[in-house]
Design a protein around this motif. Structure first.
Motif, PDB file in Angstrom:
ATOM      1  N   GLU A 171      -4.061 -12.877   4.986  1.00 61.63           N
ATOM      2  CA  GLU A 171      -4.154 -13.898   3.634  1.00 61.63           C
ATOM      3  C   GLU A 171      -3.444 -13.233   2.319  1.00 61.63           C
ATOM      4  N   ILE A 172      -3.477 -11.866   2.431  1.00 61.29           N
ATOM      5  CA  ILE A 172      -2.936 -11.291   1.060  1.00 61.29           C
ATOM      6  C   ILE A 172      -1.402 -10.694   1.285  1.00 61.29           C
ATOM      7  N   TYR A 173      -0.694 -10.946   2.345  1.00 61.50           N
ATOM      8  CA  TYR A 173       0.613 -10.547   2.726  1.00 61.50           C
ATOM      9  C   TYR A 173       1.469 -11.135   1.519  1.00 61.50           C
ATOM     10  N   PRO A 174       1.342 -12.082   0.944  1.00 57.98           N
ATOM     11  CA  PRO A 174       2.084 -12.624  -0.113  1.00 57.98           C
ATOM     12  C   PRO A 174       2.144 -11.657  -1.330  1.00 57.98           C
ATOM     13  N   TYR A 175       1.018 -11.036  -1.607  1.00 55.59           N
ATOM     14  CA  TYR A 175       0.710 -10.202  -2.726  1.00 55.59           C
ATOM     15  C   TYR A 175       1.112  -8.644  -2.601  1.00 55.59           C
ATOM     16  N   LEU A 176       1.601  -8.484  -1.489  1.00 49.37           N
ATOM     17  CA  LEU A 176       1.866  -7.035  -1.012  1.00 49.37           C
ATOM     18  C   LEU A 176       3.552  -6.692  -1.272  1.00 49.37           C
ATOM     19  N   GLY A 177       4.252  -7.650  -1.531  1.00 49.44           N
ATOM     20  CA  GLY A 177       5.711  -7.350  -1.672  1.00 49.44           C
ATOM     21  C   GLY A 177       6.566  -8.646  -1.702  1.00 49.44           C
ATOM     22  N   SER A 178       7.824  -8.639  -1.495  1.00 51.03           N
ATOM     23  CA  SER A 178       8.636  -9.402  -1.528  1.00 51.03           C
ATOM     24  C   SER A 178       9.991  -9.114  -0.631  1.00 51.03           C
ATOM     25  N   SER A 179      10.405 -10.007   0.197  1.00 49.98           N
ATOM     26  CA  SER A 179      11.668  -9.825   0.776  1.00 49.98           C
ATOM     27  C   SER A 179      12.867 -10.129   0.009  1.00 49.98           C
ATOM     28  N   ARG A 180      12.793 -10.436  -1.330  1.00 51.20           N
ATOM     29  CA  ARG A 180      13.721 -10.338  -2.308  1.00 51.20           C
ATOM     30  C   ARG A 180      14.240  -8.785  -2.432  1.00 51.20           C
ATOM     31  N   LEU A 181      13.466  -8.091  -2.511  1.00 53.80           N
ATOM     32  CA  LEU A 181      13.756  -6.737  -2.547  1.00 53.80           C
ATOM     33  C   LEU A 181      14.715  -6.035  -1.210  1.00 53.80           C
ATOM     34  N   MET A 182      14.312  -6.649  -0.051  1.00 53.35           N
ATOM     35  CA  MET A 182      15.165  -6.472   0.908  1.00 53.35           C
ATOM     36  C   MET A 182      16.236  -6.705   1.146  1.00 53.35           C
ATOM     37  N   GLY A 189      22.954  -1.206   0.976  1.00 57.07           N
ATOM     38  CA  GLY A 189      22.643  -0.032   1.885  1.00 57.07           C
ATOM     39  C   GLY A 189      21.613   1.026   1.384  1.00 57.07           C
ATOM     40  N   ALA A 190      20.920   1.692   2.537  1.00 55.23           N
ATOM     41  CA  ALA A 190      19.888   2.783   2.210  1.00 55.23           C
ATOM     42  C   ALA A 190      19.717   3.547   3.336  1.00 55.23           C
ATOM     43  N   ASP A 191      19.664   4.753   3.167  1.00 50.85           N
ATOM     44  CA  ASP A 191      19.307   5.622   4.191  1.00 50.85           C
ATOM     45  C   ASP A 191      17.772   5.894   4.399  1.00 50.85           C
ATOM     46  N   LEU A 192      17.015   5.472   3.152  1.00 46.21           N
ATOM     47  CA  LEU A 192      15.548   5.595   3.514  1.00 46.21           C
ATOM     48  C   LEU A 192      15.068   4.760   2.114  1.00 46.21           C
ATOM     49  N   VAL A 193      13.929   3.907   2.701  1.00 41.84           N
ATOM     50  CA  VAL A 193      13.111   3.427   1.709  1.00 41.84           C
ATOM     51  C   VAL A 193      11.826   3.486   1.603  1.00 41.84           C
ATOM     52  N   LEU A 194      11.222   4.061   0.660  1.00 45.06           N
ATOM     53  CA  LEU A 194       9.850   4.481   0.478  1.00 45.06           C
ATOM     54  C   LEU A 194       9.160   3.635  -0.683  1.00 45.06           C
ATOM     55  N   HIS A 195       7.905   3.230  -0.131  1.00 45.14           N
ATOM     56  CA  HIS A 195       6.756   2.481  -0.901  1.00 45.14           C
ATOM     57  C   HIS A 195       5.514   2.602  -0.485  1.00 45.14           C
ATOM     58  N   GLY A 196       4.672   1.934  -1.306  1.00 51.52           N
ATOM     59  CA  GLY A 196       3.222   2.190  -1.264  1.00 51.52           C
ATOM     60  C   GLY A 196       2.574   0.719  -1.216  1.00 51.52           C
ATOM     61  N   HIS A 197       1.309   0.706  -1.959  1.00 50.34           N
ATOM     62  CA  HIS A 197       0.742  -0.437  -2.306  1.00 50.34           C
ATOM     63  C   HIS A 197      -0.146  -1.248  -1.146  1.00 50.34           C
ATOM     64  N   ALA A 198       0.337  -1.170   0.278  1.00 53.85           N
ATOM     65  CA  ALA A 198      -0.386  -1.708   1.187  1.00 53.85           C
ATOM     66  C   ALA A 198      -0.931  -0.525   1.876  1.00 53.85           C
ATOM     67  N   HIS A 199      -2.438  -0.388   1.315  1.00 55.98           N
ATOM     68  CA  HIS A 199      -2.988   0.726   1.838  1.00 55.98           C
ATOM     69  C   HIS A 199      -3.449   0.779   3.262  1.00 55.98           C
ATOM     70  N   HIS A 200      -3.521  -0.312   3.898  1.00 58.06           N
ATOM     71  CA  HIS A 200      -3.708  -0.437   5.117  1.00 58.06           C
ATOM     72  C   HIS A 200      -2.953  -0.898   6.108  1.00 58.06           C
ATOM     73  N   GLY A 201      -1.635  -0.841   5.502  1.00 54.64           N
ATOM     74  CA  GLY A 201      -0.564  -1.471   6.345  1.00 54.64           C
ATOM     75  C   GLY A 201       0.096  -0.369   7.516  1.00 54.64           C
ATOM     76  N   ALA A 202       1.328  -0.700   7.711  1.00 54.94           N
ATOM     77  CA  ALA A 202       2.050   0.123   8.764  1.00 54.94           C
ATOM     78  C   ALA A 202       2.632   1.369   8.143  1.00 54.94           C
ATOM     79  N   ALA A 203       2.978   2.096   8.843  1.00 53.68           N
ATOM     80  CA  ALA A 203       3.418   3.549   8.092  1.00 53.68           C
ATOM     81  C   ALA A 203       5.300   3.029   8.277  1.00 53.68           C
TER      82      ALA A 203
END
Length: 235
Positions: A171-182, A189-203
């Motif tokens: 239910e809270i997926y839309p509040y955790l980020g945006s594919s516009r960033l992707m 292009g990027a060699d590495l993307v680092l983020h947080g916010h989703a405390h119980h998400g996948a690594a």
């Protein structure tokens, strides 16, 4: 370059005590420390001051973005100024280059992923919300376009893909980020993307174009075996 990364410190002296011993070793294990937002609980200057008193002693270069918690008290500009005065390379639609590695960053914004992304239709309030997400993606685009290095690291707080928020309530997926960033990341292009916010998400996850994305929220790192205060990435 060896990069140590974490997010969602939500600094208090008591919470930092749990990771202090590990953080004191980061200079031996990494060349630079990346903080992907939510440095504070309530965005108060005294929280940043206390955090800086602990982190500056580590004596390692720091790159950071703010997170949503850092805006809570309406003092974000003051927090930014305090970080910069202590030598932190704060990214807010800007880039930073060091030893052939470029860092591009911004906070990001929610809005959803893929076909579930909110569009600017209907009420003015909805359009304003979507515009905030678009503005943050444009800031990331500007930051990436500034880099002239062979390697590129993206630092954001909100997730750019749905893959690294899996584990949170759907239910809270839309509040955790945006594919516009992707979309911006895959365009540049990027060699590495680092983020947080989703405390119980996948690594770990990947963008559509295959750019590696890592959720370095501290609760995720602490749930690993053994518990970690940061992750190390070689670029």
């Amino acid at each position: 370059m060896r990069i140590a990364a974490l997010a969602d410190i939500h600094f208090t002296p008591q919470s930092y005590d749990r990771i202090r011993e590990q953080m004191n070793r980061v200079r031996e294990e990494a060349d630079i420390l990346v903080l992907a937002g939510d440095l504070t609980n309530f965005g108060k200057p005294e929280e940043i001051e206390s955090m800086l008193n602990s982190l500056v002693r580590i004596r390692i270069p720091i790159v950071a973005v703010l997170g949503n918690h850092d805006y809570e008290s309406g003092k974000s500009e003051q927090l930014m100024k305090m970080l910069v005065q202590e030598g932190v390379k704060l990214l807010d639609g800007t880039g930073y280059e060091r030893d052939g590695v470029g860092f591009a960053g911004t906070k990001g914004f929610p809005g959803g992923f893929g076909r579930g992304a909110l569009t600017a239709f209907g009420e003015p309030e909805v359009k304003a919300f979507v515009q905030a997400a678009i503005d943050e993606s444009l800031k990331l685009e500007r930051a990436l376009s500034q880099l002239r290095t062979p390697k590129r690291i993206v630092v954001i707080h909100y997730a750019p893909i749905g893959g690294t928020v899996q584990g949170e309530p759907t239910e809270i997926y839309p509040y955790l980020g945006s594919s516009r960033l992707m979309e911006v990341i895959d365009r540049h292009g990027a060699d590495l993307v680092l983020h947080g916010h989703a405390h119980h998400g996948a690594a770990d996850g990947k963008t559509t174009a295959g750019c590696p994305v890592h959720n370095v929220a501290l609760p995720i790192l602490q749930a690993m075996t053994p518990p970690r205060a940061y992750r190390i990435f070689d670029v």
